[in-house]
Design a protein around this motif. Structure first.
Motif, PDB file in Angstrom:
ATOM      1  N   SER A  58       7.020  52.092  37.689  1.00  0.00           N
ATOM      2  CA  SER A  58       8.368  52.630  37.870  1.00  0.00           C
ATOM      3  C   SER A  58       9.069  52.948  36.552  1.00  0.00           C
ATOM      4  O   SER A  58       9.988  53.760  36.524  1.00  0.00           O
ATOM      5  CB  SER A  58       9.217  51.646  38.678  1.00  0.00           C
ATOM      6  N   GLU A  59       8.630  52.321  35.477  1.00  0.00           N
ATOM      7  CA  GLU A  59       9.233  52.533  34.166  1.00  0.00           C
ATOM      8  C   GLU A  59       8.141  52.491  33.103  1.00  0.00           C
ATOM      9  O   GLU A  59       7.063  51.946  33.340  1.00  0.00           O
ATOM     10  CB  GLU A  59      10.253  51.427  33.863  1.00  0.00           C
ATOM     11  N   PRO A  60       8.425  53.025  31.907  1.00  0.00           N
ATOM     12  CA  PRO A  60       7.412  53.044  30.850  1.00  0.00           C
ATOM     13  C   PRO A  60       7.335  51.730  30.069  1.00  0.00           C
ATOM     14  O   PRO A  60       7.615  51.672  28.873  1.00  0.00           O
ATOM     15  CB  PRO A  60       7.869  54.201  29.957  1.00  0.00           C
ATOM     16  N   ARG A  61       6.946  50.675  30.780  1.00  0.00           N
ATOM     17  CA  ARG A  61       6.771  49.375  30.117  1.00  0.00           C
ATOM     18  C   ARG A  61       5.742  48.565  30.904  1.00  0.00           C
ATOM     19  O   ARG A  61       5.581  48.735  32.113  1.00  0.00           O
ATOM     20  CB  ARG A  61       8.084  48.627  29.976  1.00  0.00           C
ATOM     21  N   ASP A  62       5.064  47.675  30.196  1.00  0.00           N
ATOM     22  CA  ASP A  62       3.954  46.924  30.790  1.00  0.00           C
ATOM     23  C   ASP A  62       4.354  46.062  31.975  1.00  0.00           C
ATOM     24  O   ASP A  62       3.571  45.903  32.906  1.00  0.00           O
ATOM     25  CB  ASP A  62       3.278  46.036  29.732  1.00  0.00           C
ATOM     26  N   ASP A  63       5.558  45.495  31.961  1.00  0.00           N
ATOM     27  CA  ASP A  63       5.949  44.588  33.038  1.00  0.00           C
ATOM     28  C   ASP A  63       6.766  45.275  34.139  1.00  0.00           C
ATOM     29  O   ASP A  63       7.342  44.610  34.993  1.00  0.00           O
ATOM     30  CB  ASP A  63       6.712  43.389  32.473  1.00  0.00           C
ATOM     31  N   ALA A  64       6.783  46.610  34.152  1.00  0.00           N
ATOM     32  CA  ALA A  64       7.520  47.346  35.185  1.00  0.00           C
ATOM     33  C   ALA A  64       6.802  47.225  36.527  1.00  0.00           C
ATOM     34  O   ALA A  64       5.576  47.081  36.577  1.00  0.00           O
ATOM     35  CB  ALA A  64       7.641  48.811  34.800  1.00  0.00           C
ATOM     36  N   PRO A  65       7.546  47.275  37.624  1.00  0.00           N
ATOM     37  CA  PRO A  65       6.918  47.221  38.952  1.00  0.00           C
ATOM     38  C   PRO A  65       5.959  48.397  39.167  1.00  0.00           C
ATOM     39  O   PRO A  65       6.213  49.512  38.713  1.00  0.00           O
ATOM     40  CB  PRO A  65       8.098  47.311  39.915  1.00  0.00           C
ATOM     41  N   SER A  66       4.886  48.119  39.870  1.00  0.00           N
ATOM     42  CA  SER A  66       3.901  49.147  40.212  1.00  0.00           C
ATOM     43  C   SER A  66       4.367  49.880  41.467  1.00  0.00           C
ATOM     44  O   SER A  66       4.745  49.253  42.457  1.00  0.00           O
ATOM     45  CB  SER A  66       2.540  48.498  40.452  1.00  0.00           C
ATOM     46  N   LEU A  67       4.329  51.207  41.421  1.00  0.00           N
ATOM     47  CA  LEU A  67       4.676  52.014  42.585  1.00  0.00           C
ATOM     48  C   LEU A  67       3.475  52.224  43.494  1.00  0.00           C
ATOM     49  O   LEU A  67       3.593  52.237  44.713  1.00  0.00           O
ATOM     50  CB  LEU A  67       5.204  53.383  42.151  1.00  0.00           C
ATOM     51  N   ALA A  68       2.311  52.430  42.864  1.00  0.00           N
ATOM     52  CA  ALA A  68       1.063  52.718  43.584  1.00  0.00           C
ATOM     53  C   ALA A  68      -0.064  52.705  42.560  1.00  0.00           C
ATOM     54  O   ALA A  68       0.197  52.781  41.356  1.00  0.00           O
ATOM     55  CB  ALA A  68       1.149  54.089  44.242  1.00  0.00           C
ATOM     56  N   ARG A  78       3.972  67.913  30.739  1.00  0.00           N
ATOM     57  CA  ARG A  78       3.397  68.650  29.610  1.00  0.00           C
ATOM     58  C   ARG A  78       4.180  68.471  28.309  1.00  0.00           C
ATOM     59  O   ARG A  78       3.607  68.272  27.255  1.00  0.00           O
ATOM     60  CB  ARG A  78       3.333  70.125  29.984  1.00  0.00           C
ATOM     61  N   ASP A  79       5.484  68.561  28.354  1.00  0.00           N
ATOM     62  CA  ASP A  79       6.278  68.575  27.122  1.00  0.00           C
ATOM     63  C   ASP A  79       6.994  67.264  26.818  1.00  0.00           C
ATOM     64  O   ASP A  79       7.829  67.220  25.926  1.00  0.00           O
ATOM     65  CB  ASP A  79       7.307  69.709  27.201  1.00  0.00           C
ATOM     66  N   ALA A  80       6.706  66.216  27.540  1.00  0.00           N
ATOM     67  CA  ALA A  80       7.359  64.928  27.297  1.00  0.00           C
ATOM     68  C   ALA A  80       6.426  64.033  26.489  1.00  0.00           C
ATOM     69  O   ALA A  80       5.317  63.737  26.930  1.00  0.00           O
ATOM     70  CB  ALA A  80       7.712  64.262  28.624  1.00  0.00           C
ATOM     71  N   PRO A  81       6.853  63.608  25.310  1.00  0.00           N
ATOM     72  CA  PRO A  81       5.995  62.719  24.517  1.00  0.00           C
ATOM     73  C   PRO A  81       5.883  61.346  25.174  1.00  0.00           C
ATOM     74  O   PRO A  81       6.745  60.950  25.971  1.00  0.00           O
ATOM     75  CB  PRO A  81       6.722  62.623  23.178  1.00  0.00           C
ATOM     76  N   PRO A  82       4.811  60.616  24.885  1.00  0.00           N
ATOM     77  CA  PRO A  82       4.682  59.262  25.443  1.00  0.00           C
ATOM     78  C   PRO A  82       5.857  58.375  25.041  1.00  0.00           C
ATOM     79  O   PRO A  82       6.423  58.523  23.961  1.00  0.00           O
ATOM     80  CB  PRO A  82       3.379  58.745  24.823  1.00  0.00           C
ATOM     81  N   THR A  83       6.214  57.488  25.944  1.00  0.00           N
ATOM     82  CA  THR A  83       7.264  56.498  25.702  1.00  0.00           C
ATOM     83  C   THR A  83       6.636  55.124  25.859  1.00  0.00           C
ATOM     84  O   THR A  83       6.118  54.810  26.927  1.00  0.00           O
ATOM     85  CB  THR A  83       8.414  56.666  26.727  1.00  0.00           C
ATOM     86  N   ASN A  84       6.642  54.332  24.819  1.00  0.00           N
ATOM     87  CA  ASN A  84       6.035  52.985  24.848  1.00  0.00           C
ATOM     88  C   ASN A  84       4.583  53.022  25.314  1.00  0.00           C
ATOM     89  O   ASN A  84       4.104  52.097  25.958  1.00  0.00           O
ATOM     90  CB  ASN A  84       6.826  52.048  25.766  1.00  0.00           C
TER      91      ASN A  84
END
Length: 135
Positions: A58-68, A78-84
Protein backbone atom coordinates in the motif's frame (compact mmCIF):
# COMPACT_ATOMS: atom_id res chain seq x y z
CA UNK A 1 -16.54 -45.44 -6.38
CA UNK A 2 -13.73 -44.42 -8.71
CA UNK A 3 -16.16 -43.78 -11.59
CA UNK A 4 -18.44 -41.53 -9.54
CA UNK A 5 -15.45 -39.53 -8.31
CA UNK A 6 -14.32 -38.91 -11.90
CA UNK A 7 -17.87 -38.08 -12.96
CA UNK A 8 -18.16 -35.52 -10.17
CA UNK A 9 -14.92 -33.85 -11.21
CA UNK A 10 -16.02 -33.79 -14.85
CA UNK A 11 -19.40 -32.30 -13.89
CA UNK A 12 -17.74 -29.60 -11.77
CA UNK A 13 -15.37 -28.69 -14.61
CA UNK A 14 -18.20 -28.59 -17.13
CA UNK A 15 -20.30 -26.31 -14.92
CA UNK A 16 -17.40 -23.99 -14.14
CA UNK A 17 -16.40 -23.65 -17.80
CA UNK A 18 -19.95 -22.90 -18.88
CA UNK A 19 -20.33 -20.16 -16.26
CA UNK A 20 -21.12 -16.74 -17.81
CA UNK A 21 -17.81 -15.29 -16.61
CA UNK A 22 -16.02 -17.55 -19.08
CA UNK A 23 -18.25 -16.34 -21.90
CA UNK A 24 -16.86 -12.80 -21.71
CA UNK A 25 -14.17 -12.34 -24.32
CA UNK A 26 -11.63 -9.88 -22.90
CA UNK A 27 -10.32 -7.41 -25.43
CA UNK A 28 -7.95 -4.46 -25.01
CA UNK A 29 -9.67 -1.07 -24.99
CA UNK A 30 -6.83 1.40 -24.45
CA UNK A 31 -3.16 1.36 -23.55
CA UNK A 32 -2.43 2.27 -19.94
CA UNK A 33 -0.73 5.63 -20.47
CA UNK A 34 2.35 6.33 -18.37
CA UNK A 35 3.04 2.66 -17.59
CA UNK A 36 5.38 0.04 -19.02
CA UNK A 37 5.66 -3.69 -18.45
CA UNK A 38 8.16 -5.03 -15.98
CA UNK A 39 8.69 -8.65 -14.94
CA UNK A 40 9.49 -10.26 -11.62
CA UNK A 41 12.76 -12.11 -11.97
CA UNK A 42 13.46 -13.66 -8.59
CA UNK A 43 15.11 -17.00 -7.84
CA UNK A 44 12.78 -19.97 -8.09
CA UNK A 45 12.72 -20.45 -4.31
CA UNK A 46 11.30 -16.92 -3.96
CA UNK A 47 8.84 -17.15 -6.88
CA UNK A 48 7.50 -20.51 -5.70
CA UNK A 49 7.08 -19.51 -2.04
CA UNK A 50 3.29 -19.23 -2.01
CA UNK A 51 3.25 -18.59 1.75
CA UNK A 52 5.32 -15.41 1.33
CA UNK A 53 4.77 -14.08 -2.20
CA UNK A 54 6.41 -10.89 -3.40
CA UNK A 55 3.84 -8.30 -2.32
CA UNK A 56 2.15 -5.34 -3.92
CA UNK A 57 2.18 -2.95 -0.97
CA UNK A 58 0.00 0.00 0.00
CA UNK A 59 2.97 2.32 0.51
CA UNK A 60 6.63 2.46 -0.57
CA UNK A 61 8.09 0.99 2.61
CA UNK A 62 9.02 -2.48 3.82
CA UNK A 63 6.51 -2.64 6.67
CA UNK A 64 3.53 -1.34 4.65
CA UNK A 65 0.42 -3.55 4.45
CA UNK A 66 0.28 -5.94 1.50
CA UNK A 67 -2.59 -5.36 -0.92
CA UNK A 68 -2.07 -8.55 -2.95
CA UNK A 69 0.72 -10.70 -4.34
CA UNK A 70 2.56 -8.85 -7.10
CA UNK A 71 1.84 -10.09 -10.61
CA UNK A 72 4.65 -11.89 -12.48
CA UNK A 73 4.19 -9.28 -15.23
CA UNK A 74 3.13 -5.91 -13.94
CA UNK A 75 2.71 -2.32 -15.07
CA UNK A 76 5.17 0.13 -13.55
CA UNK A 77 4.87 3.91 -13.72
CA UNK A 78 7.16 5.08 -16.51
CA UNK A 79 8.19 8.54 -15.30
CA UNK A 80 8.11 8.10 -11.52
CA UNK A 81 11.50 7.44 -9.91
CA UNK A 82 11.72 4.75 -7.22
CA UNK A 83 10.81 5.81 -3.70
CA UNK A 84 12.60 3.96 -0.88
CA UNK A 85 13.39 1.17 -3.36
CA UNK A 86 9.76 0.83 -4.51
CA UNK A 87 8.01 1.73 -7.77
CA UNK A 88 4.35 2.50 -8.43
CA UNK A 89 2.32 -0.33 -9.91
CA UNK A 90 -1.20 -1.73 -9.60
CA UNK A 91 -3.23 -4.90 -9.24
CA UNK A 92 -5.63 -6.45 -11.77
CA UNK A 93 -8.45 -4.17 -10.58
CA UNK A 94 -6.23 -1.14 -11.37
CA UNK A 95 -5.85 -0.40 -7.67
CA UNK A 96 -2.52 1.39 -7.14
CA UNK A 97 0.25 -0.05 -5.04
CA UNK A 98 4.00 -0.27 -4.71
CA UNK A 99 6.41 -3.10 -5.51
CA UNK A 100 10.04 -3.48 -4.51
CA UNK A 101 12.61 -2.97 -7.25
CA UNK A 102 14.68 -5.82 -5.81
CA UNK A 103 13.32 -8.48 -8.18
CA UNK A 104 12.08 -6.26 -11.06
CA UNK A 105 13.58 -6.19 -14.53
CA UNK A 106 12.42 -4.70 -17.81
CA UNK A 107 10.05 -7.14 -19.50
CA UNK A 108 12.21 -7.48 -22.62
CA UNK A 109 15.28 -8.31 -20.51
CA UNK A 110 13.48 -11.34 -19.07
CA UNK A 111 11.63 -12.22 -22.31
CA UNK A 112 13.88 -11.15 -25.21
CA UNK A 113 12.12 -10.63 -28.54
CA UNK A 114 8.68 -10.23 -26.95
CA UNK A 115 6.93 -6.92 -26.41
CA UNK A 116 4.44 -6.15 -23.67
CA UNK A 117 2.05 -3.23 -23.31
CA UNK A 118 -0.27 -2.78 -20.32
CA UNK A 119 -3.89 -2.17 -21.32
CA UNK A 120 -7.26 -1.50 -19.79
CA UNK A 121 -9.52 -4.30 -20.99
CA UNK A 122 -13.20 -4.20 -21.95
CA UNK A 123 -14.11 -5.46 -18.47
CA UNK A 124 -12.37 -2.44 -16.88
CA UNK A 125 -9.50 -4.50 -15.49
CA UNK A 126 -5.79 -4.64 -16.18
CA UNK A 127 -4.58 -6.71 -19.09
CA UNK A 128 -1.56 -6.98 -21.34
CA UNK A 129 -0.95 -7.17 -25.07
CA UNK A 130 2.06 -9.24 -26.06
CA UNK A 131 3.76 -9.25 -29.43
CA UNK A 132 7.01 -9.93 -31.22
CA UNK A 133 9.73 -7.32 -31.29
CA UNK A 134 10.59 -6.10 -34.78
CA UNK A 135 14.19 -5.63 -35.72
Amino acid sequence: MRFSHRAAILAALTCSLSHPAFALHRTPVRALDGYRCMALDAPERIMMDFRHPIPLQSEPRDDAPSLAPALAVLPVARDAPPTNGYVRSMNLALRPGWVSTRWLKPYDAVHPGVTCTPYVMNDGKLGFVFGRATQ
